[in-house]
Structures are given as structure tokens and as C-alpha cells.
Design a protein around this motif. Structure first.
Motif, PDB file in Angstrom:
ATOM      1  N   ARG A 223      42.255  39.733  49.608  1.00  0.00           N
ATOM      2  CA  ARG A 223      42.542  39.317  48.236  1.00  0.00           C
ATOM      3  C   ARG A 223      42.155  40.400  47.233  1.00  0.00           C
ATOM      4  NH1 ARG A 223      39.470  36.137  44.673  1.00  0.00           N
ATOM      5  NH2 ARG A 223      38.043  35.539  46.369  1.00  0.00           N
ATOM      6  N   ARG A 224      41.022  41.041  47.424  1.00  0.00           N
ATOM      7  CA  ARG A 224      40.624  42.090  46.482  1.00  0.00           C
ATOM      8  C   ARG A 224      41.614  43.253  46.547  1.00  0.00           C
ATOM      9  NH1 ARG A 224      34.506  43.206  45.701  1.00  0.00           N
ATOM     10  NH2 ARG A 224      34.490  43.288  47.966  1.00  0.00           N
ATOM     11  N   GLY A 225      42.055  43.591  47.746  1.00  0.00           N
ATOM     12  CA  GLY A 225      43.037  44.668  47.870  1.00  0.00           C
ATOM     13  C   GLY A 225      44.320  44.350  47.127  1.00  0.00           C
ATOM     14  N   ARG A 226      44.788  43.110  47.244  1.00  0.00           N
ATOM     15  CA  ARG A 226      46.020  42.724  46.546  1.00  0.00           C
ATOM     16  C   ARG A 226      45.824  42.697  45.032  1.00  0.00           C
ATOM     17  NH1 ARG A 226      47.706  37.771  50.684  1.00  0.00           N
ATOM     18  NH2 ARG A 226      48.575  39.124  52.328  1.00  0.00           N
ATOM     19  N   ILE A 227      44.645  42.269  44.602  1.00  0.00           N
ATOM     20  CA  ILE A 227      44.365  42.252  43.165  1.00  0.00           C
ATOM     21  C   ILE A 227      44.388  43.664  42.600  1.00  0.00           C
ATOM     22  CG2 ILE A 227      42.504  41.879  41.491  1.00  0.00           C
ATOM     23  CD1 ILE A 227      41.801  39.329  43.088  1.00  0.00           C
ATOM     24  N   VAL A 228      43.742  44.581  43.290  1.00  0.00           N
ATOM     25  CA  VAL A 228      43.703  45.960  42.806  1.00  0.00           C
ATOM     26  C   VAL A 228      45.100  46.558  42.781  1.00  0.00           C
ATOM     27  CG1 VAL A 228      42.847  48.282  43.321  1.00  0.00           C
ATOM     28  CG2 VAL A 228      41.307  46.312  43.499  1.00  0.00           C
ATOM     29  N   GLN A 229      45.905  46.276  43.793  1.00  0.00           N
ATOM     30  CA  GLN A 229      47.290  46.759  43.793  1.00  0.00           C
ATOM     31  C   GLN A 229      48.053  46.222  42.593  1.00  0.00           C
ATOM     32  OE1 GLN A 229      48.953  45.600  47.569  1.00  0.00           O
ATOM     33  NE2 GLN A 229      48.274  47.471  48.604  1.00  0.00           N
ATOM     34  N   ALA A 230      47.875  44.939  42.301  1.00  0.00           N
ATOM     35  CA  ALA A 230      48.593  44.330  41.179  1.00  0.00           C
ATOM     36  C   ALA A 230      48.170  44.930  39.846  1.00  0.00           C
ATOM     37  CB  ALA A 230      48.351  42.815  41.178  1.00  0.00           C
ATOM     38  N   VAL A 231      46.879  45.171  39.687  1.00  0.00           N
ATOM     39  CA  VAL A 231      46.380  45.700  38.413  1.00  0.00           C
ATOM     40  C   VAL A 231      46.763  47.163  38.236  1.00  0.00           C
ATOM     41  CG1 VAL A 231      44.305  46.189  37.062  1.00  0.00           C
ATOM     42  CG2 VAL A 231      44.507  44.013  38.284  1.00  0.00           C
ATOM     43  N   THR A 232      46.744  47.934  39.306  1.00  0.00           N
ATOM     44  CA  THR A 232      47.060  49.363  39.181  1.00  0.00           C
ATOM     45  C   THR A 232      48.533  49.613  38.872  1.00  0.00           C
ATOM     46  OG1 THR A 232      47.235  49.497  41.604  1.00  0.00           O
ATOM     47  CG2 THR A 232      45.158  50.186  40.612  1.00  0.00           C
ATOM     48  N   ARG A 233      49.366  48.602  39.026  1.00  0.00           N
ATOM     49  CA  ARG A 233      50.748  48.744  38.577  1.00  0.00           C
ATOM     50  C   ARG A 233      50.838  48.740  37.051  1.00  0.00           C
ATOM     51  NH1 ARG A 233      51.770  44.481  42.582  1.00  0.00           N
ATOM     52  NH2 ARG A 233      52.334  45.464  44.561  1.00  0.00           N
ATOM     53  N   ILE A 234      49.772  48.274  36.415  1.00  0.00           N
ATOM     54  CA  ILE A 234      49.773  48.119  34.959  1.00  0.00           C
ATOM     55  C   ILE A 234      48.880  49.144  34.275  1.00  0.00           C
ATOM     56  CG2 ILE A 234      49.125  46.518  33.095  1.00  0.00           C
ATOM     57  CD1 ILE A 234      49.828  44.257  35.163  1.00  0.00           C
ATOM     58  N   ALA A 235      47.777  49.501  34.926  1.00  0.00           N
ATOM     59  CA  ALA A 235      46.808  50.408  34.296  1.00  0.00           C
ATOM     60  C   ALA A 235      46.270  51.400  35.321  1.00  0.00           C
ATOM     61  CB  ALA A 235      45.659  49.606  33.686  1.00  0.00           C
ATOM     62  N   ASP A 236      45.932  52.586  34.852  1.00  0.00           N
ATOM     63  CA  ASP A 236      45.277  53.589  35.688  1.00  0.00           C
ATOM     64  C   ASP A 236      43.777  53.298  35.683  1.00  0.00           C
ATOM     65  OD1 ASP A 236      47.627  54.961  36.261  1.00  0.00           O
ATOM     66  OD2 ASP A 236      47.489  56.133  34.397  1.00  0.00           O
ATOM     67  N   LEU A 237      43.270  52.810  36.790  1.00  0.00           N
ATOM     68  CA  LEU A 237      41.867  52.408  36.865  1.00  0.00           C
ATOM     69  C   LEU A 237      40.974  53.606  37.180  1.00  0.00           C
ATOM     70  CD1 LEU A 237      42.146  49.064  38.887  1.00  0.00           C
ATOM     71  CD2 LEU A 237      42.011  49.366  36.403  1.00  0.00           C
ATOM     72  N   GLU A 238      39.838  53.638  36.507  1.00  0.00           N
ATOM     73  CA  GLU A 238      38.831  54.661  36.807  1.00  0.00           C
ATOM     74  C   GLU A 238      37.904  54.219  37.937  1.00  0.00           C
ATOM     75  OE1 GLU A 238      36.694  55.675  33.288  1.00  0.00           O
ATOM     76  OE2 GLU A 238      38.529  56.017  32.107  1.00  0.00           O
ATOM     77  N   PHE A 239      37.711  52.919  38.089  1.00  0.00           N
ATOM     78  CA  PHE A 239      36.807  52.438  39.120  1.00  0.00           C
ATOM     79  C   PHE A 239      37.154  51.013  39.524  1.00  0.00           C
ATOM     80  CE2 PHE A 239      34.811  51.225  35.107  1.00  0.00           C
ATOM     81  CZ  PHE A 239      34.466  49.903  35.332  1.00  0.00           C
ATOM     82  N   VAL A 240      36.806  50.685  40.772  1.00  0.00           N
ATOM     83  CA  VAL A 240      36.814  49.304  41.279  1.00  0.00           C
ATOM     84  C   VAL A 240      35.432  49.081  41.862  1.00  0.00           C
ATOM     85  CG1 VAL A 240      37.792  47.660  42.903  1.00  0.00           C
ATOM     86  CG2 VAL A 240      39.276  49.340  41.785  1.00  0.00           C
ATOM     87  N   ASN A 241      34.682  48.214  41.225  1.00  0.00           N
ATOM     88  CA  ASN A 241      33.278  47.988  41.582  1.00  0.00           C
ATOM     89  C   ASN A 241      33.122  46.703  42.385  1.00  0.00           C
ATOM     90  OD1 ASN A 241      30.508  46.629  40.876  1.00  0.00           O
ATOM     91  ND2 ASN A 241      30.207  48.809  40.495  1.00  0.00           N
ATOM     92  N   GLY A 242      32.284  46.752  43.399  1.00  0.00           N
ATOM     93  CA  GLY A 242      32.032  45.552  44.186  1.00  0.00           C
ATOM     94  C   GLY A 242      30.680  45.605  44.851  1.00  0.00           C
ATOM     95  N   GLY A 243      30.295  44.467  45.398  1.00  0.00           N
ATOM     96  CA  GLY A 243      29.124  44.405  46.247  1.00  0.00           C
ATOM     97  C   GLY A 243      27.814  44.287  45.516  1.00  0.00           C
ATOM     98  N   GLY A 244      26.750  44.416  46.305  1.00  0.00           N
ATOM     99  CA  GLY A 244      25.371  44.361  45.862  1.00  0.00           C
ATOM    100  C   GLY A 244      24.510  44.852  47.012  1.00  0.00           C
ATOM    101  N   THR A 245      23.210  44.853  46.804  1.00  0.00           N
ATOM    102  CA  THR A 245      22.309  45.386  47.818  1.00  0.00           C
ATOM    103  C   THR A 245      22.548  44.771  49.197  1.00  0.00           C
ATOM    104  OG1 THR A 245      20.548  46.003  46.269  1.00  0.00           O
ATOM    105  CG2 THR A 245      19.888  45.499  48.530  1.00  0.00           C
TER     106      THR A 245
END
Length: 395
Positions: A223-245
Motif C-alpha cells: 500500500r505504501r508503494g502504491r501511495i508513493v507512486q500515485a503521489v509522485t505522478r503529481i509532485a516531485d517528492l524530496e523524501f518518503v519517511n517511514g518507520g521508527g526505532t
């Protein structure tokens, strides 16, 4: 020499209560975090540090880049002191801080705000209007795990944005609004990163946690991969942040994720003892003095009621760490002004001796102390202020 003797010797000139940070343990924990990240940069979560000089020290290490702040006033202050690339990971409604951000070209360049709805954009526009410096925006995506038609959920209740089309719609809204620029996407998988999967004494619960986490990892990867693909069609992203310790290694393996957020791993508080995938060294501790010696098997220390946030329970109490063999009195727990401790080790303690505690969480410890005494070997080599010590209380 064991740790208790080392800490007692290093701090013999100090009167407790006070807090220390073991620099060797901090460096060991930082190295372990970087190994788990597999080459992806780690954005440092300031809420888990809450000391500006310590943030500077951590960010000077290779592999750590950028700050994940918890409020906009905090971010503005950090940038004013020379720190850069600050992501405010929670939406803000602070009108005064928004006005300051919009009027300051350096702050506007270095700070990114997180939103999860058009309402957040409306509030910003209503507060600062047009003709301002462009405001950098990050979309917050729901990373929780949902099953059984929505009847079961694991993970924090954060963003309402969950599916690729939802994220794309919000990204398009940002792109159309003058004065905003979409630069990032973030998603925090609390049910993986913030939930230990190796808790002793409850095998049924441990098994359930591991099952949910395994299913959640698989679902979120797609799901995160598909979300990032969908958003990058609209904007040039500088970062995709995820996770924690707690999920550095797992999240770092996702191709869509460009950076990991982490902070608790530096201090390795008590709640992070219960993970299979990694171990750390307790780095942050606080000392309380023995002030009473009631009947045998009991000592009383000054203060101690430093409860951690989250669901109430004994795991949110500070942990009596050194000497080993102390526990709370069932009817009292960690007290506001004094805390009785039970156990065989109590009989070897005298009035004025120290009991060393670990907080259940990381940065929350710093809300109770004005300084951290940095211990190297058997001596305090530096004392640095916490946020509180610099007169800053953001939450």
C-alpha cells in the motif's frame, strides 16, 4: 567495574535527583541503528532527545540527517539556532507560529509542515493569507493495519488518508493551492515500530503481536508503494519517511521509503527491551537518593513519579535498574514525592545512596530534568541543557 560503580564514581560530586547519558552506550546504539538502516539516512526524532546540544552531537554523526520535530514552535526555535531540515511530523494549529514561519525566509526554506486534510491548508491560508513565503508540505498517511472489514485495527489513529486515490486527491489539492509546495510523504507504522514483539510472561499476547506485525508489514509494503507512486505522478517528492526505532531494518527494505525516522534507539529506554530484532544498551538513566529506610527489605527514594505517555500500565513506570533486585510496592508504585522500593537489594542501601532508574520512554525523561550529565568511562565530561534547561516547554 560494573555500571553502577562507574556511574556512582562519575557523579560523586552531584546531588541527586539528576539524569545522565552514557556516551559509549549512545555511540553503540547509534551504530546499531545505522547498520539496521542499511545505508538509508535516519531522520532524528527530536521528541526522543529533547536536548538541543545533544541533537547537534547526534546529527554530526555520519548517517543521520534532518530532524523530525513535534511542534512548529520547537521547529522554529531549532532553526533559529542554526539547525536545518526540520519536518514537523504532526499538524499544527498554532497561528502565531504559522505567522512567524510565513514571514521568515530561512524558516520557510528549512521547515516542512505535515497535513492530512485540506482543512489544514484552509487554516494556514486563513492565518497568514497570500503574499507569503512558500510553505513546504508533507502528507501524513495512515499506516495502521485494518482487518475483518474494519472491525480490527492495530496502529495509531492518525491520518484519515489511507488509500492511493485518497493520497493523490490530497496531493492534487496541495498542488493547486498557491503558496504551498508538496515535498514529502510520511507514514508511521506504530503497530510495528512502537510495539515490542518479545514480551516475557505472556506467550499468547506475544504470538498475537507477531502475527499482526507480519501481516501488517506485508500489507503496508504494497500500500505504501502504491501511495508513493500515485503521489509522485503529481509532485516531485524530496523524501518518503517511514518507520521508527522498532522497525528500522524492516522499513528500510521498502523501495518506496527514502529515509527512516528514529530517536528512542539512542537512549534505549525500558520499552525497547522487548524486541526480537535488535538489542541496545541503556544510555539514559536518572538517579534518585535513598531518603528513608523503613522495615527491612524496603527503602524509600525521593521522587520517581515520571510516568510515560501511552495506555496506563506498569510498563509505563520507570524501571529500577541499579542495583538489581528492586521493585515497586504494589499499593504505591512510582510516587509524586517519594517512592518505596522493595527487594533484597534494599538491605544493602543506606541513606544517601543512589538508585538508578531507566524511563519507560526516551525524551520524556528530559521534561523532568534541566540537564543531562554526559558520562564517558568514569567521569562526567560535559553537562548539556535539555529543552527544559533552556526554558523551552513545547508540550
Amino acid at each position: 567495574m560494573d555500571d553502577r560503580q562507574r556511574y556512582d564514581r562519575a557523579t560523586a560530586h552531584l546531588d541527586p535527583p539528576f539524569a545522565v547519558l552514557d556516551l559509549e552506550a549512545l555511540r553503540s546504539n547509534a551504530s546499531a541503528m545505522l547498520r539496521r538502516a542499511g545505508g538509508k539516512p535516519i531522520r532524528v526524532a527530536s521528541k526522543s532527545i529533547r536536548s538541543r546540544p545533544l541533537l547537534e552531537r547526534v546529527l554530526a554523526m555520519d548517517g543521520f540527517a534532518g530532524i523530525m520535530a513535534f511542534t512548529l514552535p520547537e521547529a522554529l526555535w531549532l532553526v533559529s539556532t542554526g539547525l536545518r531540515d526540520v519536518l514537523v511530523a504532526y499538524p499544527t494549529t498554532d497561528r502565531a507560529a504559522l505567522a512567524e514561519l510565513a514571514a521568515d525566509p530561512v524558516a520557510a526554506r528549512e521547515i516542512t509542515l505535515t497535513i492530512d486534510s485540506a482543512e489544514h491548508l484552509d487554516l494556514i491560508d486563513a492565518t497568514v493569507g497570500l503574499g507569503r513565503h512558500e510553505i513546504r508540505i508533507c502528507l501524513d498517511i495512515d499506516a495502521g493495519f485494518v482487518a475483518f472489514g474494519g472491525r480490527f485495527r492495530a496502529g495509531a489513529h492518525r491520518s484519515p488518508v489511507r488509500e492511493p486515490d485518497h493520497a493523490a486527491d490530497l496531493a492534487a489539492t496541495v498542488a493547486k493551492r498557491p503558496g504551498f509546495r508538496l515535498v514529502g510523504v510520511m507514514a508511521y507504522e506504530a503497530q510495528i515500530a512502537g510495539l515490542g514483539d518479545d514480551r516475557p510472561g505472556n506467550p499468547a499476547l506475544t504470538g498475537a503481536v507477531r502475527l499482526v506485525q507480519a501481516r501488517s508489514r506485508r500489507e503496508l509494503l504494497v500500500r505504501r508503494g502504491r501511495i508513493v507512486q500515485a503521489v509522485t505522478r503529481i509532485a516531485d517528492l524530496e523524501f518518503v519517511n517511514g518507520g521508527g526505532t522498532g522497525s528500522i531494518d524492516v522499513t528500510a527494505r521498502e523501495k518506496a521509503v527514502t529515509e527512516i525516522a528514529a530517536g528512542s534507539g539512542f537512549f534505549h529506554p525500558r520499552l525497547f527491551d522487548f524486541y526480537r530484532g535488535f538489542t541496545g544498551r541503556p544510555a539514559a538513566l536518572f538517579a534518585l537518593p535513598v531518603v528513608r529506610r523503613p522495615p527491612p527489605g524496603i527503602v524509600t527514594v525521593l521522587g520517581g513519579g515520571y510516568h510515560a505517555s501511552g495506555p496506563p500500565g506498569r510498563d509505563r513506570l520507570p524501571h529500577p535498574h541499579l542495583p538489581q533486585g528492586l521493585r515497586y510496592a504494589p499499593g504505591e508504585g512510582a510516587g509524586e514525592v517519594q517512592t518505596p522500593l522493595l527487594g533484597p537489594a534494599a538491605d544493602d542501601l543506606r541513606t544517601g545512596d543512589r538508585v538508578w532508574f531507566r524511563h519507560a520512554k526516551a525524551g520524556e525523561l528530559c521534561e523532568h530534568f534541566a540537564a543531562l550529565h554526559l558520562v564517558e568511562g568514569e567521569e562526567v565530561v560535559e553537562t548539556v541543557p535539555t529543552y527544559r534547561g533552556e526554558g523551552r516547554t513545547f508540550l
